[in-house]
Design a protein around this motif. Structure first.
Motif, PDB file in Angstrom:
ATOM      1  N   GLY A  25       0.817  -1.328  -0.013  1.00  0.00           N
ATOM      2  CA  GLY A  25      -0.165  -0.059  -0.164  1.00  0.00           C
ATOM      3  C   GLY A  25       0.994   1.165  -0.069  1.00  0.00           C
ATOM      4  N   SER A  26       2.153   1.229   0.047  1.00  0.00           N
ATOM      5  CA  SER A  26       3.041   2.049   0.107  1.00  0.00           C
ATOM      6  C   SER A  26       2.803   2.884  -1.136  1.00  0.00           C
ATOM      7  CB  SER A  26       4.527   1.883   0.508  1.00  0.00           C
ATOM      8  OG  SER A  26       4.824   1.473   1.669  1.00  0.00           O
ATOM      9  N   SER A  27       3.110   4.292  -1.228  1.00  0.00           N
ATOM     10  CA  SER A  27       3.100   5.076  -2.524  1.00  0.00           C
ATOM     11  C   SER A  27       4.662   5.200  -2.894  1.00  0.00           C
ATOM     12  CB  SER A  27       2.536   6.434  -2.350  1.00  0.00           C
ATOM     13  OG  SER A  27       3.042   7.194  -1.266  1.00  0.00           O
ATOM     14  N   ILE A  28       4.703   4.890  -4.079  1.00  0.00           N
ATOM     15  CA  ILE A  28       6.206   4.860  -4.606  1.00  0.00           C
ATOM     16  C   ILE A  28       6.393   5.789  -5.843  1.00  0.00           C
ATOM     17  CG2 ILE A  28       7.797   3.352  -5.529  1.00  0.00           C
ATOM     18  CD1 ILE A  28       7.021   1.142  -3.948  1.00  0.00           C
ATOM     19  N   LEU A  29       7.356   6.482  -6.028  1.00  0.00           N
ATOM     20  CA  LEU A  29       7.696   7.245  -7.020  1.00  0.00           C
ATOM     21  C   LEU A  29       8.808   6.162  -7.542  1.00  0.00           C
ATOM     22  CD1 LEU A  29       7.668   9.231  -9.289  1.00  0.00           C
ATOM     23  CD2 LEU A  29       9.488  10.531  -7.867  1.00  0.00           C
ATOM     24  N   ASP A  30       8.892   5.601  -8.840  1.00  0.00           N
ATOM     25  CA  ASP A  30       9.614   4.534  -9.383  1.00  0.00           C
ATOM     26  C   ASP A  30      10.544   5.422 -10.436  1.00  0.00           C
ATOM     27  OD1 ASP A  30      11.091   2.157 -10.066  1.00  0.00           O
ATOM     28  OD2 ASP A  30       9.787   1.916 -11.292  1.00  0.00           O
ATOM     29  N   LEU A  31      11.862   5.636 -10.356  1.00  0.00           N
ATOM     30  CA  LEU A  31      12.680   6.411 -11.170  1.00  0.00           C
ATOM     31  C   LEU A  31      12.689   5.581 -12.674  1.00  0.00           C
ATOM     32  CD1 LEU A  31      15.373   7.838  -9.043  1.00  0.00           C
ATOM     33  CD2 LEU A  31      13.107   8.820  -9.592  1.00  0.00           C
ATOM     34  N   GLU A  44       1.545  -6.331  -6.327  1.00  0.00           N
ATOM     35  CA  GLU A  44       1.865  -6.545  -5.074  1.00  0.00           C
ATOM     36  C   GLU A  44       1.447  -5.722  -4.180  1.00  0.00           C
ATOM     37  OE1 GLU A  44       5.898  -7.687  -4.923  1.00  0.00           O
ATOM     38  OE2 GLU A  44       5.787  -9.360  -6.102  1.00  0.00           O
ATOM     39  N   GLY A  45       0.636  -4.552  -4.514  1.00  0.00           N
ATOM     40  CA  GLY A  45      -0.059  -3.792  -3.685  1.00  0.00           C
ATOM     41  C   GLY A  45       0.487  -2.561  -3.636  1.00  0.00           C
ATOM     42  N   PHE A  46       1.522  -2.123  -4.216  1.00  0.00           N
ATOM     43  CA  PHE A  46       2.133  -1.060  -3.875  1.00  0.00           C
ATOM     44  C   PHE A  46       1.494   0.125  -5.051  1.00  0.00           C
ATOM     45  CE2 PHE A  46       5.447  -3.861  -2.672  1.00  0.00           C
ATOM     46  CZ  PHE A  46       5.703  -3.170  -1.572  1.00  0.00           C
ATOM     47  N   ASN A  47       1.358   1.400  -4.493  1.00  0.00           N
ATOM     48  CA  ASN A  47       0.710   2.531  -5.356  1.00  0.00           C
ATOM     49  C   ASN A  47       1.954   3.033  -6.171  1.00  0.00           C
ATOM     50  OD1 ASN A  47      -0.663   4.581  -6.691  1.00  0.00           O
ATOM     51  ND2 ASN A  47      -1.325   5.672  -4.645  1.00  0.00           N
ATOM     52  N   VAL A  48       2.161   2.758  -7.372  1.00  0.00           N
ATOM     53  CA  VAL A  48       3.365   3.197  -8.220  1.00  0.00           C
ATOM     54  C   VAL A  48       3.126   4.223  -9.354  1.00  0.00           C
ATOM     55  CG1 VAL A  48       5.220   2.411  -9.510  1.00  0.00           C
ATOM     56  CG2 VAL A  48       4.155   0.916  -7.777  1.00  0.00           C
ATOM     57  N   GLN A  49       3.908   5.237  -8.968  1.00  0.00           N
ATOM     58  CA  GLN A  49       3.974   6.283 -10.404  1.00  0.00           C
ATOM     59  C   GLN A  49       5.305   6.316 -10.796  1.00  0.00           C
ATOM     60  OE1 GLN A  49       2.433   9.889  -8.663  1.00  0.00           O
ATOM     61  NE2 GLN A  49       4.375  10.533  -7.689  1.00  0.00           N
ATOM     62  N   ASN A  50       5.583   6.420 -12.065  1.00  0.00           N
ATOM     63  CA  ASN A  50       6.728   6.491 -12.604  1.00  0.00           C
ATOM     64  C   ASN A  50       7.118   7.857 -12.974  1.00  0.00           C
ATOM     65  OD1 ASN A  50       6.112   3.511 -13.085  1.00  0.00           O
ATOM     66  ND2 ASN A  50       8.326   3.665 -13.201  1.00  0.00           N
ATOM     67  N   THR A  51       8.403   8.231 -13.290  1.00  0.00           N
ATOM     68  CA  THR A  51       8.798   9.520 -13.983  1.00  0.00           C
ATOM     69  C   THR A  51       8.485   9.357 -15.392  1.00  0.00           C
ATOM     70  OG1 THR A  51      11.227   8.491 -13.929  1.00  0.00           O
ATOM     71  CG2 THR A  51      10.461  10.004 -12.003  1.00  0.00           C
ATOM     72  N   SER A  52       8.778  10.276 -16.161  1.00  0.00           N
ATOM     73  CA  SER A  52       8.416  10.280 -17.361  1.00  0.00           C
ATOM     74  C   SER A  52       9.497  10.043 -18.557  1.00  0.00           C
ATOM     75  CB  SER A  52       7.848  11.818 -17.758  1.00  0.00           C
ATOM     76  OG  SER A  52       6.646  11.772 -17.038  1.00  0.00           O
ATOM     77  N   GLY A  53      10.768   9.877 -18.119  1.00  0.00           N
ATOM     78  CA  GLY A  53      11.649   9.763 -19.006  1.00  0.00           C
ATOM     79  C   GLY A  53      12.559  10.949 -19.082  1.00  0.00           C
ATOM     80  N   GLU A  54      12.385  11.817 -18.259  1.00  0.00           N
ATOM     81  CA  GLU A  54      13.155  12.991 -18.436  1.00  0.00           C
ATOM     82  C   GLU A  54      14.607  12.777 -17.891  1.00  0.00           C
ATOM     83  OE1 GLU A  54      10.828  13.256 -14.522  1.00  0.00           O
ATOM     84  OE2 GLU A  54      10.741  12.390 -16.373  1.00  0.00           O
ATOM     85  N   ASP A  55      15.504  13.607 -18.422  1.00  0.00           N
ATOM     86  CA  ASP A  55      16.894  13.348 -17.901  1.00  0.00           C
ATOM     87  C   ASP A  55      17.177  13.859 -16.455  1.00  0.00           C
ATOM     88  OD1 ASP A  55      19.735  13.261 -17.815  1.00  0.00           O
ATOM     89  OD2 ASP A  55      20.172  14.299 -19.575  1.00  0.00           O
TER      90      ASP A  55
END
Length: 173
Positions: A25-31, A44-55
């Protein structure tokens, strides 16, 4: 990227480690952009958002302007010229990251066709530890593991017992 090979062992070890250090349930920013492991974390139950491909060498806004429980960075820092910058700017208080370790019997990886698929750094564990310490992190848990390949030869033999990956869990000082 995973059309011909899928890193089942690495993903399984990383998933086990992640579940040991972060509650479901943890919120994660995945680089990095969305990838197969992002999907595994979501199942597996994590709240995941990713970066957008920026440098991330020159643009660290994604890690500054986020409100998440943790940042994950799996095989990202070796691609950056200056990982210190993004590590210092991370707003979250928890970090789970992995890097491929430098292998004395193999040169740094460089794709000839994809400018993003190159390793500027291949760290030794102490170098990555030092980088984390200098950028404000305290390592709470670490693990190394091998990555055997199904080939015959001297290098494949060495990969049976030489650690290839280094996983850490760290908290902000």
């Amino acid at each position: 990227m995973y059309e011909k090979t899928f890193p089942n062992k690495r993903f399984a070890r990383t998933s086990k480690f992640l579940n040991e250090v972060l509650p479901a349930g943890s919120s994660i920013l995945d680089l990095g952009v969305e990838n197969p492991f992002s999907e595994i974390m979501k199942t597996e139950g994590f709240n995941v958002q990713n970066t957008s491909g920026e440098d991330l060498d020159t643009n660290t806004k994604a890690v500054i302007h986020t409100d998440v429980d943790a940042v994950t960075a799996f095989e990202i820092f070796e691609h950056l010229l200056a990982p210190f910058n993004v590590l210092s700017d991370i707003n979250a208080t928890k970090l789970v990251a992995s890097i491929p370790l430098k292998l004395w019997f193999s040169p740094a990886y460089q794709s000839k066709t994809d400018k993003w698929d190159r390793h500027y750094h291949e760290f030794e564990d102490w170098q990555f530890d030092w980088l984390l310490e200098k950028s404000g992190w305290i390592i709470k848990k670490r693990e190394k593991f091998t990555h055997p390949v199904k080939k015959i030869g001297f290098r494949p033999l060495l990969r049976l017992f030489t650690p290839r990956y280094y996983l850490i869990y760290a908290e902000r000082k």
